[in-house]
Design a protein around this motif. Structure first.
Motif, mmCIF file in Angstrom:
data_model
loop_
_atom_site.group_PDB
_atom_site.id
_atom_site.type_symbol
_atom_site.label_atom_id
_atom_site.label_comp_id
_atom_site.label_asym_id
_atom_site.label_seq_id
_atom_site.Cartn_x
_atom_site.Cartn_y
_atom_site.Cartn_z
ATOM 1 N N SER A 43 0.833 -1.211 0.000
ATOM 2 C CA SER A 43 0.000 0.000 0.000
ATOM 3 C C SER A 43 0.863 1.255 0.000
ATOM 4 N N GLY A 44 1.916 1.249 0.812
ATOM 5 C CA GLY A 44 2.810 2.404 0.844
ATOM 6 C C GLY A 44 3.499 2.632 -0.492
ATOM 7 N N GLN A 45 3.898 1.539 -1.145
ATOM 8 C CA GLN A 45 4.546 1.669 -2.452
ATOM 9 C C GLN A 45 3.583 2.232 -3.493
ATOM 10 N N MET A 46 2.355 1.734 -3.502
ATOM 11 C CA MET A 46 1.376 2.202 -4.484
ATOM 12 C C MET A 46 1.002 3.668 -4.226
ATOM 13 N N ARG A 47 1.000 4.071 -2.968
ATOM 14 C CA ARG A 47 0.689 5.467 -2.668
ATOM 15 C C ARG A 47 1.780 6.395 -3.213
ATOM 16 N N GLN A 48 3.045 5.989 -3.067
ATOM 17 C CA GLN A 48 4.139 6.773 -3.626
ATOM 18 C C GLN A 48 4.055 6.829 -5.147
ATOM 19 N N VAL A 49 3.746 5.673 -5.766
ATOM 20 C CA VAL A 49 3.633 5.631 -7.230
ATOM 21 C C VAL A 49 2.503 6.544 -7.695
ATOM 22 N N ARG A 50 1.385 6.538 -6.972
ATOM 23 C CA ARG A 50 0.259 7.409 -7.340
ATOM 24 C C ARG A 50 0.678 8.879 -7.349
ATOM 25 N N ASP A 51 1.416 9.314 -6.303
ATOM 26 C CA ASP A 51 1.835 10.706 -6.235
ATOM 27 C C ASP A 51 2.831 11.044 -7.345
ATOM 28 N N ILE A 52 3.684 10.095 -7.664
ATOM 29 C CA ILE A 52 4.661 10.342 -8.730
ATOM 30 C C ILE A 52 3.968 10.481 -10.076
ATOM 31 N N THR A 91 11.576 14.348 -16.333
ATOM 32 C CA THR A 91 11.702 13.778 -14.983
ATOM 33 C C THR A 91 12.452 12.459 -15.052
ATOM 34 N N LEU A 92 13.226 12.159 -14.006
ATOM 35 C CA LEU A 92 13.875 10.858 -13.855
ATOM 36 C C LEU A 92 13.159 10.100 -12.742
ATOM 37 N N VAL A 93 12.656 8.882 -13.062
ATOM 38 C CA VAL A 93 11.927 8.059 -12.096
ATOM 39 C C VAL A 93 12.695 6.767 -11.883
ATOM 40 N N LEU A 94 12.906 6.406 -10.607
ATOM 41 C CA LEU A 94 13.641 5.198 -10.221
ATOM 42 C C LEU A 94 12.720 4.331 -9.379
ATOM 43 N N LEU A 95 12.400 3.129 -9.869
ATOM 44 C CA LEU A 95 11.453 2.232 -9.201
ATOM 45 C C LEU A 95 12.153 0.911 -8.901
ATOM 46 N N ASP A 96 12.216 0.542 -7.647
ATOM 47 C CA ASP A 96 12.911 -0.679 -7.225
ATOM 48 C C ASP A 96 11.896 -1.738 -6.828
ATOM 49 N N GLU A 97 11.930 -2.897 -7.537
ATOM 50 C CA GLU A 97 11.064 -4.043 -7.230
ATOM 51 C C GLU A 97 9.597 -3.622 -7.182
ATOM 52 N N LEU A 98 9.156 -2.944 -8.233
ATOM 53 C CA LEU A 98 7.771 -2.476 -8.294
ATOM 54 C C LEU A 98 6.812 -3.658 -8.352
ATOM 55 N N GLY A 99 5.719 -3.591 -7.574
ATOM 56 C CA GLY A 99 4.695 -4.627 -7.581
ATOM 57 C C GLY A 99 4.886 -5.728 -6.568
ATOM 58 N N ASN A 100 5.970 -5.657 -5.760
ATOM 59 C CA ASN A 100 6.176 -6.669 -4.725
ATOM 60 C C ASN A 100 5.188 -6.454 -3.580
ATOM 61 N N THR A 110 2.339 -8.239 -2.962
ATOM 62 C CA THR A 110 0.955 -8.658 -3.176
ATOM 63 C C THR A 110 0.972 -9.908 -4.059
ATOM 64 N N ASP A 111 -0.208 -10.350 -4.547
ATOM 65 C CA ASP A 111 -0.263 -11.500 -5.437
ATOM 66 C C ASP A 111 0.667 -11.272 -6.622
ATOM 67 N N PRO A 112 1.564 -12.224 -6.934
ATOM 68 C CA PRO A 112 2.562 -11.990 -7.989
ATOM 69 C C PRO A 112 1.929 -11.611 -9.324
ATOM 70 N N ARG A 113 0.792 -12.230 -9.685
ATOM 71 C CA ARG A 113 0.199 -11.900 -10.977
ATOM 72 C C ARG A 113 -0.384 -10.492 -10.971
ATOM 73 N N GLU A 114 -1.038 -10.118 -9.886
ATOM 74 C CA GLU A 114 -1.587 -8.772 -9.822
ATOM 75 C C GLU A 114 -0.468 -7.732 -9.737
ATOM 76 N N GLY A 115 0.580 -8.015 -8.934
ATOM 77 C CA GLY A 115 1.704 -7.101 -8.822
ATOM 78 C C GLY A 115 2.408 -6.906 -10.152
ATOM 79 N N ALA A 116 2.560 -8.013 -10.908
ATOM 80 C CA ALA A 116 3.204 -7.923 -12.218
ATOM 81 C C ALA A 116 2.377 -7.089 -13.179
ATOM 82 N N ALA A 117 1.049 -7.272 -13.128
ATOM 83 C CA ALA A 117 0.180 -6.504 -14.025
ATOM 84 C C ALA A 117 0.251 -5.015 -13.703
#
Length: 779
Positions: free
Chosen positions: A402-411, A419-428, A430-437
């Motif tokens: 939830s914290g990761q998705m909130r940061q992504v939403r603001d970005i 802009t330069l955006v750096l995302l580490d292990e995005l989607g981790n 939660t459910d792997p298929r939903e996180g990957a999507a």
């Protein structure tokens, strides 16, 4: 929180979060640790990376200019300085009065500013413009130098009136003391004195009288001792002289206050310029400290493009270099022109996150003006956003996902194409298929907006996305399967496998569990991964062959350079030897000519042919000798003269390496430099009835108390103490004689000026006893 307010505050908050995620505060702390004075630390703390590209280039230009100066010339003056900002603020107020100590602190800073200005003046470069600002007002600095000593006390030369008043005070004090000393020496009054010394109370000179003899001295009683046995009386005959002394001291204080007030007013008129001077001093020292820090990681001054793209070679994470020095692998990376996105894959601890952070941190460090551990060109990104690490917030009831998705939403609400955006292990998380999507959808949205993005992931869906979409690079971090260790090398064009099953087998997981895992994994994987593995193998073989050829070429170049260096070194040694031999022969010939002329002159005057022949024979032997005999060192038992005291001594021990001797001096053994001994076997040692043992410096008392002793007794005690201190090898002693009438202080001063073993004499500082203590420096 209101959505409008949150959106308005988001850019600054997101950029600050990125600075923390990329560990910029930790890098700045290393920088602060190398700053010498407070003004540099303030400058570092005030720096903001989010500035126009023109100002960034100016910061880097200053760093480059100072780097060239330090490489070609003397070092920048660098020392700890007092903080005078509050002093300047006080000086700018009407009617302000600064003390001598405060003005002395200002003088120290002005002298350092003058040193900075001298450093900047010889070269006309990007830093030359600061020389005029750093040059202090010569009138202000000159008056501070002429008015204050090194302890912040006003000098006599501060004004003619002050010099006149102090001279009158010295004469008046001497007259009063002389008159009182005359009373003390009167034979008929000897029994009335409690202590035959002149004392001072509240600025007036008095005499200590036994209470039962009060009527024997007409005068004014000013004080009584605690026991009541002593009265401190001012004789009527010195009342007027004491009054004059008090008046002179008041006039002196008034003149001193006038001088200090004038200096304060002059300083106050320079406050605005001096505050700018402090800012420039801080900037210059901060740049020097930054260059010192960057030298640890081999930093270079980068070029900065005005576009949102970069091309870096051999980039390394600066904080990792500080911790591990030369063990960090450099990587080449270009992004923002042909490709806008990079997906980095590979095993855990393989260096994915470190490379992601390094890209962002190098940009921020350069924006602050620091050299970076990379070569090439940086991009200009007005905003850098980063989602790295665990964004869990228990107080806000947010999970990691939830914290990761909130940061992504603001970005996503703030990003632009610069802009330069750096995302580490995005989607981790939660459910792997939903996180990957979700991760793929975010990456696609950023790509459509033209945002330069670097992502790290283990997810196969994102690997396929990177292979499928134009403008997206796929890179994998290398892994050595034989050694079961990552190589930390970015390999563009290939996916880095997670190597989870391989690592599990190497570790020794049960075969039954591994077989089931392989079966499950094979059923869920597509054939593209096997084809990718074959492609990776072919690429790896080609890269190994190219690397071998490159290594052979580099070794050949290295050997050629090494041979040339050896040849140059041999040639330089030969030339130096020839020059030294030439100079030696020239000196020998010059000496020979002088002696030949002397011999000829002797022949002309006295026709002493025998002496001339002997002189020429000596010259033949000297010029034909291959080397001069080295002087012989004294041996234990040798006798000679200890030059500083002109005393005969006997050698006890010889320290060849330290070039010193232990000698017996009047029964005391001490170490002396070899140069202070003149050998003379014919000297007779003085006979003494007893011999004292050597006393180590740490065992010998460094302080002598003479208070209350008669002059003759005190002089004998001082002589014994100095003898023992010299024998013990002490460099300094302190003598407590008290203030009183100054008799013992005068004794110590005369003794110090007459005894050749005393190098210098001075009164102690006020906090260490002032006029009641003398410090003697020994030779």
């Amino acid at each position: 929180m209101d959505a409008g307010i949150a959106a308005h505050e988001a850019p600054d908050a997101l950029r600050l979060a990125a600075q923390t995620a990329l560990e910029l505060p930790l890098l700045c702390q290393y920088w602060l640790d190398r700053c010498v004075h407070v003004y540099a630390k303030r400058h570092v703390l005030s720096l903001d990376p989010w500035i126009p590209v023109v100002e960034i280039k100016q910061r880097l230009a200053r760093s480059a200019a100072l780097q060239r100066r330090l490489a070609d010339g003397p070092g920048l003056p660098s020392t700890e300085l007092p903080d005078i900002v509050e002093i300047l603020t006080l000086a700018s107020r009407p009617g302000a009065l600064l003390s001598g100590i405060e003005l002395l602190r200002v003088r120290r800073v002005l002298e350092m500013a003058a040193g900075y200005a001298r450093f900047l003046q010889p070269i006309d470069d990007f830093l030359f413009g600061d020389a005029e600002i750093l040059t202090p007002n010569p009138i202000l600095l000159g008056r501070l130098r002429d008015s204050l000593d090194l302890d912040g006390v006003l000098l006599d030369q501060a004004s003619p009136e002050l010099a006149r008043l102090r001279q009158q005070l010295r004469v008046q004090r001497a007259q009063v003391q002389q008159q009182l000393q005359g009373l003390l020496r009167e034979r008929e009054r000897r029994e009335i004195w409690q202590d035959p010394h002149v004392v001072q109370r509240r600025g007036r000179f008095l005499l200590p009288v036994k209470a039962n003899f009060k009527g024997r001295l007409r005068g004014i009683v000013h004080d009584r001792s605690a026991s009541g046995e002593t009265l401190f009386i001012e004789p009527l005959g010195v009342v007027e002289q004491n009054n004059l002394l008090v008046e002179l001291e008041a006039a002196q204080r008034q003149e001193e206050e006038r001088i200090l007030r004038g200096l304060t007013t002059l300083l106050g008129s320079e406050t605005e310029r001096l505050l700018l001077t402090l800012e420039r001093m801080g900037r210059l020292e901060a740049i020097r400290a930054g260059l010192e820090l960057a030298a640890v990681w081999g930093g270079s001054i980068p070029a900065v493009r005005e576009s949102a793209s970069f091309n870096l070679r051999a980039l390394r994470h600066p904080l990792l270099v500080l911790r591990h020095f030369d063990d960090i692998v450099g990587n080449d990376l270009a992004l923002g022109e042909e490709a806008k996105q990079l997906l980095i894959t590979g095993p855990n601890t393989g260096g994915k996150s470190a490379l992601l952070k390094a890209v962002g941190l190098l940009h921020l460090a350069a924006y602050l003006g620091l050299p970076i551990p990379a070569e090439g060109e940086l991009g200009y990104f007005p905003s850098i956003y980063a989602v790295i690490g665990d964004a869990q917030d228990l107080q806000a009831d947010l999970s990691s996902f939830s914290g990761q998705m909130r940061q992504v939403r603001d970005i996503l609400a703030q990003v632009r194409n610069d802009t330069l955006v750096l995302l580490d292990e995005l989607g981790n998380g939660t459910d792997p298929r939903e996180g990957a999507a979700l991760a793929q959808a975010v990456a696609a949205d950023l790509r459509e907006c033209g945002v330069v993005t670097i992502l790290t992931s283990h997810m196969a869906v994102l690997k396929r996305y990177a292979l499928r979409e134009d403008g997206v690079l796929l890179g994998g971090m290398g892994f050595d399967l034989e050694r079961l260790q990552p190589t930390y090398q970015l390999q563009l064009g290939r996916a880095g496998a997670s190597q989870g099953l391989v690592i599990a087998r190497k570790i020794g997981l049960p075969d039954k569990v591994l077989a089931l895992a392989h079966a499950i994994h094979a059923g869920e994987q597509e054939n593209w991964e096997s084809w990718e593995d074959r492609r990776d193998s072919l690429l790896r073989n080609a890269e190994e062959q190219a690397a071998s050829a490159q290594a052979a070429a580099e070794e050949q170049i290295r050997l050629r350079v090494q041979v040339q260096k050896e040849l140059d070194k041999a040639a330089a040694l030969r030339l130096r030897a020839e020059e030294e031999a030439r100079k030696e022969w020239q000196k020998m010939l010059a000496d020979a000519r002088v002696q030949v002329r002397t011999a000829i002159a002797g022949l002309k005057q006295g026709r002493n042919t025998q002496a001339a022949t002997e002189t020429l024979d000596r010259l033949d032997q000297h010029l034909g000798a291959t080397s001069a005999a080295e002087p012989e060192l004294p041996t234990p038992g040798s006798r000679g003269l200890f030059l500083p005291l002109r005393q005969p001594v006997e050698v006890r021990r010889v320290d060849v390496a330290g070039q010193r001797l232990q000698v017996d001096l009047r029964g005391k053994q001490l170490w002396i430099p070899l140069g202070q001994f003149q050998a003379d076997a014919g000297l007779a040692l003085p006979r003494e009835e007893g011999r004292s043992q050597y006393v180590a410096p740490e065992e010998h008392p460094w302080q002598l108390d003479l208070r209350g002793q008669r002059r003759d007794v005190a002089e004998a005690a001082l002589l014994r103490h100095l003898d023992a201190a010299v024998a013990a090898g002490r460099n300094q002693i302190e003598v407590l004689h008290g203030k009183g009438n100054g008799v013992l202080a005068e004794l110590v001063r005369e003794f110090a000026e007459q005894d050749p073993r005393v190098a210098s004499w001075r009164m102690a500082r006020p906090e260490q006893g002032g006029g009641g203590v003398s410090e003697l420096e020994l030779r």
